[in-house]
Design a protein around this motif. Sequence first.
Motif, PDB file in Angstrom:
ATOM      1  N   SER A  17      73.993  -0.173 111.900  1.00 28.83           N
ATOM      2  CA  SER A  17      75.331   0.420 111.877  1.00 28.83           C
ATOM      3  C   SER A  17      75.938   0.322 110.492  1.00 28.83           C
ATOM      4  N   PHE A  18      76.847   1.259 110.240  1.00 28.01           N
ATOM      5  CA  PHE A  18      77.600   1.272 108.990  1.00 28.01           C
ATOM      6  C   PHE A  18      79.054   1.031 109.385  1.00 28.01           C
ATOM      7  N   GLY A  19      79.567  -0.154 109.174  1.00 23.41           N
ATOM      8  CA  GLY A  19      80.909  -0.454 109.640  1.00 23.41           C
ATOM      9  C   GLY A  19      80.966  -0.199 111.130  1.00 23.41           C
ATOM     10  N   GLY A  20      81.833   0.696 111.562  1.00 21.89           N
ATOM     11  CA  GLY A  20      81.948   0.980 112.996  1.00 21.89           C
ATOM     12  C   GLY A  20      80.957   2.020 113.493  1.00 21.89           C
ATOM     13  N   VAL A  21      80.266   2.704 112.571  1.00 20.46           N
ATOM     14  CA  VAL A  21      79.380   3.801 112.991  1.00 20.46           C
ATOM     15  C   VAL A  21      77.995   3.271 113.353  1.00 20.46           C
ATOM     16  N   LYS A  22      77.610   3.501 114.602  1.00 19.80           N
ATOM     17  CA  LYS A  22      76.265   3.094 115.027  1.00 19.80           C
ATOM     18  C   LYS A  22      75.310   4.234 114.751  1.00 19.80           C
TER      19      LYS A  22
ATOM     20  N   GLU B 170      62.092  17.558 111.597  1.00 17.78           N
ATOM     21  CA  GLU B 170      62.139  19.009 111.477  1.00 17.78           C
ATOM     22  C   GLU B 170      63.045  19.606 112.551  1.00 17.78           C
ATOM     23  N   HIS B 171      63.851  20.585 112.142  1.00 20.91           N
ATOM     24  CA  HIS B 171      64.745  21.243 113.105  1.00 20.91           C
ATOM     25  C   HIS B 171      64.091  22.441 113.784  1.00 20.91           C
ATOM     26  N   ASP B 172      63.113  23.042 113.111  1.00 22.52           N
ATOM     27  CA  ASP B 172      62.501  24.252 113.668  1.00 22.52           C
ATOM     28  C   ASP B 172      61.549  23.874 114.808  1.00 22.52           C
TER      29      ASP B 172
ATOM     30  N   PHE C  21      62.234  13.618 100.455  1.00 22.20           N
ATOM     31  CA  PHE C  21      63.654  13.491 100.765  1.00 22.20           C
ATOM     32  C   PHE C  21      64.259  14.799 101.256  1.00 22.20           C
ATOM     33  N   GLN C  22      65.283  14.632 102.140  1.00 17.92           N
ATOM     34  CA  GLN C  22      65.983  15.796 102.685  1.00 17.92           C
ATOM     35  C   GLN C  22      66.613  16.595 101.542  1.00 17.92           C
ATOM     36  N   ASN C  23      67.258  15.883 100.625  1.00 18.67           N
ATOM     37  CA  ASN C  23      67.753  16.530  99.413  1.00 18.67           C
ATOM     38  C   ASN C  23      66.796  16.131  98.296  1.00 18.67           C
TER      39      ASN C  23
ATOM     40  N   SER D 183      67.342  10.691 109.589  1.00 23.27           N
ATOM     41  CA  SER D 183      67.113  10.220 108.213  1.00 23.27           C
ATOM     42  C   SER D 183      67.308   8.706 108.130  1.00 23.27           C
ATOM     43  N   SER D 184      68.280   8.185 108.862  1.00 25.29           N
ATOM     44  CA  SER D 184      68.497   6.732 108.865  1.00 25.29           C
ATOM     45  C   SER D 184      67.248   6.005 109.341  1.00 25.29           C
ATOM     46  N   MET D 185      66.557   6.588 110.324  1.00 32.26           N
ATOM     47  CA  MET D 185      65.327   5.965 110.829  1.00 32.26           C
ATOM     48  C   MET D 185      64.276   5.887 109.723  1.00 32.26           C
TER      49      MET D 185
ATOM     50  N   PRO E  70      69.933  16.499 117.012  1.00 32.01           N
ATOM     51  CA  PRO E  70      71.010  17.236 116.348  1.00 32.01           C
ATOM     52  C   PRO E  70      71.439  16.576 115.035  1.00 32.01           C
ATOM     53  N   ASN E  71      72.246  17.266 114.249  1.00 27.96           N
ATOM     54  CA  ASN E  71      72.766  16.698 112.998  1.00 27.96           C
ATOM     55  C   ASN E  71      73.491  15.390 113.292  1.00 27.96           C
ATOM     56  N   GLY E  72      73.236  14.401 112.441  1.00 32.00           N
ATOM     57  CA  GLY E  72      73.895  13.106 112.597  1.00 32.00           C
ATOM     58  C   GLY E  72      73.284  12.223 113.667  1.00 32.00           C
TER      59      GLY E  72
ATOM     60  N   ASP F 200      61.102  14.206 105.352  1.00 36.95           N
ATOM     61  CA  ASP F 200      62.451  14.458 105.880  1.00 36.95           C
ATOM     62  C   ASP F 200      62.819  15.933 105.669  1.00 36.95           C
ATOM     63  N   GLU F 201      62.659  16.698 106.723  1.00 36.04           N
ATOM     64  CA  GLU F 201      62.957  18.139 106.706  1.00 36.04           C
ATOM     65  C   GLU F 201      62.282  18.885 105.548  1.00 36.04           C
ATOM     66  N   PRO F 202      60.949  18.818 105.504  1.00 38.49           N
ATOM     67  CA  PRO F 202      60.234  19.460 104.388  1.00 38.49           C
ATOM     68  C   PRO F 202      60.366  20.980 104.380  1.00 38.49           C
TER      69      PRO F 202
HETATM   70  N1  LIG Z   1      74.867   5.390 103.930  1.00 40.14           N
HETATM   71  C1  LIG Z   1      75.615   5.670 105.003  1.00 40.14           C
HETATM   72  N2  LIG Z   1      76.884   5.199 105.094  1.00 40.14           N
HETATM   73  C2  LIG Z   1      77.657   5.468 106.169  1.00 40.14           C
HETATM   74  N3  LIG Z   1      77.248   6.189 107.232  1.00 40.14           N
HETATM   75  C3  LIG Z   1      76.002   6.700 107.193  1.00 40.14           C
HETATM   76  C4  LIG Z   1      75.119   6.469 106.090  1.00 40.14           C
HETATM   77  N4  LIG Z   1      73.931   7.075 106.335  1.00 40.14           N
HETATM   78  C5  LIG Z   1      74.066   7.659 107.540  1.00 40.14           C
HETATM   79  N5  LIG Z   1      75.298   7.430 108.059  1.00 40.14           N
HETATM   80  C6  LIG Z   1      75.799   7.893 109.362  1.00 40.14           C
HETATM   81  O1  LIG Z   1      74.809   7.618 110.317  1.00 40.14           O
HETATM   82  C7  LIG Z   1      74.715   8.692 111.259  1.00 40.14           C
HETATM   83  C8  LIG Z   1      73.289   9.236 111.244  1.00 40.14           C
HETATM   84  O2  LIG Z   1      73.070   9.926 110.026  1.00 40.14           O
HETATM   85  P1  LIG Z   1      71.642  10.501 109.595  1.00 40.14           P
HETATM   86  O3  LIG Z   1      71.789  11.017 108.225  1.00 40.14           O
HETATM   87  O4  LIG Z   1      70.621   9.469 109.846  1.00 40.14           O
HETATM   88  O5  LIG Z   1      71.462  11.693 110.630  1.00 40.14           O
HETATM   89  P2  LIG Z   1      70.373  12.853 110.680  1.00 40.14           P
HETATM   90  O6  LIG Z   1      69.852  12.896 112.084  1.00 40.14           O
HETATM   91  O7  LIG Z   1      69.395  12.708 109.586  1.00 40.14           O
HETATM   92  O8  LIG Z   1      71.278  14.151 110.442  1.00 40.14           O
HETATM   93  P3  LIG Z   1      70.940  15.554 109.692  1.00 40.14           P
HETATM   94  O9  LIG Z   1      70.198  16.395 110.692  1.00 40.14           O
HETATM   95  O10 LIG Z   1      72.280  16.123 109.391  1.00 40.14           O
HETATM   96  O11 LIG Z   1      70.140  15.249 108.473  1.00 40.14           O
HETATM   97  C9  LIG Z   1      75.765   9.710 110.875  1.00 40.14           C
HETATM   98  O12 LIG Z   1      76.915   9.469 111.637  1.00 40.14           O
HETATM   99  C10 LIG Z   1      75.995   9.413 109.408  1.00 40.14           C
HETATM  100  O13 LIG Z   1      77.287   9.785 109.019  1.00 40.14           O
END
Ligand SMILES: Nc1ncnc2c1ncn2[C@@H]1O[C@H](COP(=O)(O)OP(=O)(O)OP(=O)(O)O)[C@@H](O)[C@H]1O
Length: 260
Positions: free
Chosen positions: A18-23, A215-217, A90-92, A49-51, A43-45, A182-184
Amino acid sequence: MTRQVGDVILDVKNISLSFGGVKALTDISFDLREHEIRAIIGPNGAGKSSMLNCINGVYQPQQGSIALRGRTFRHMNSRQVAEMGVARTFQNLALFKGMSVLDNIMTGRNLRMKSNLLLQALRFGPAEREEIEHRRVVERIIDFLEIQPYRKTPVGKMPYGLQKRVDLGRALAMEPQVLLLDEPMAGMNVEEKQDMSRFILDVNDEFGTTIVLIEHDMGVVMDISDRVVVLDYGKKIGDGTPSEVRGNPDVIRAYLGVQH
Ligand SMILES: Nc1ncnc2c1ncn2[C@@H]1O[C@H](COP(=O)(O)OP(=O)(O)OP(=O)(O)O)[C@@H](O)[C@H]1O
Ligand SMILES: [Mg+2]
């Protein structure tokens, strides 16, 4: 898919981040078998990528463990993980736009350079031999990815689809056992996606590399992956073959019903 997969090479157990309150991730477990292509969708978010960032040591999860070939790694940085044979794209894009294709791919060899920079600068025997060997590996990758005409071109001047290919080349230069993508294919047209799919299959086939692919496709995922992990709001809601996942009601609700 008729690909022959082997033993578990990467084992992700109960990862929470988690990042602060965001899981970002809650209690995620899945494994990766040698030689398979494993997709991560959601879906997005959703936390995809965090994984990957947890696996390659960019993020340190608060809970859980990750083991590579039975060796658990906690608190490892991305260089240490890379030394264990895990590379990523990397995604970007994270390329040096002003540098040539050759030099960008060469940066992937840094990890494997034994001689120090002073020796290399002086071009002493062993360092020179090493440099020649690194160049040979890089040239092989350039041939493999069919980007010979761009060897000396600054990456920033290339079409986007080809820049993604250079990023793959940089990761391949590390000669990884596990490759995290990550999303090549993000932002690519149909033809570029087909090319990238073919290169991913060829890497898997010719080098035996195990691949994790975000991948989204869905067409691409169905075509080239052996098994799929589905994430939604940081939770795992599906895991199985592409057709199993496609038939899972939770997955349909969360993801497949939505157009990407
Ligand atoms: N460095 C960070 N600091 C704070 N929050 C983060 C950070 N990295 C990711 N998050 C949060 O963690 C959650 C998951 O983000 P992540 O980038 O892993 O999603 P994703 O599935 O790769 O999305 P996308 O399809 O848009 O690439 C989101 O709510 C994002 O805002
Ligand atoms: Mg992402």
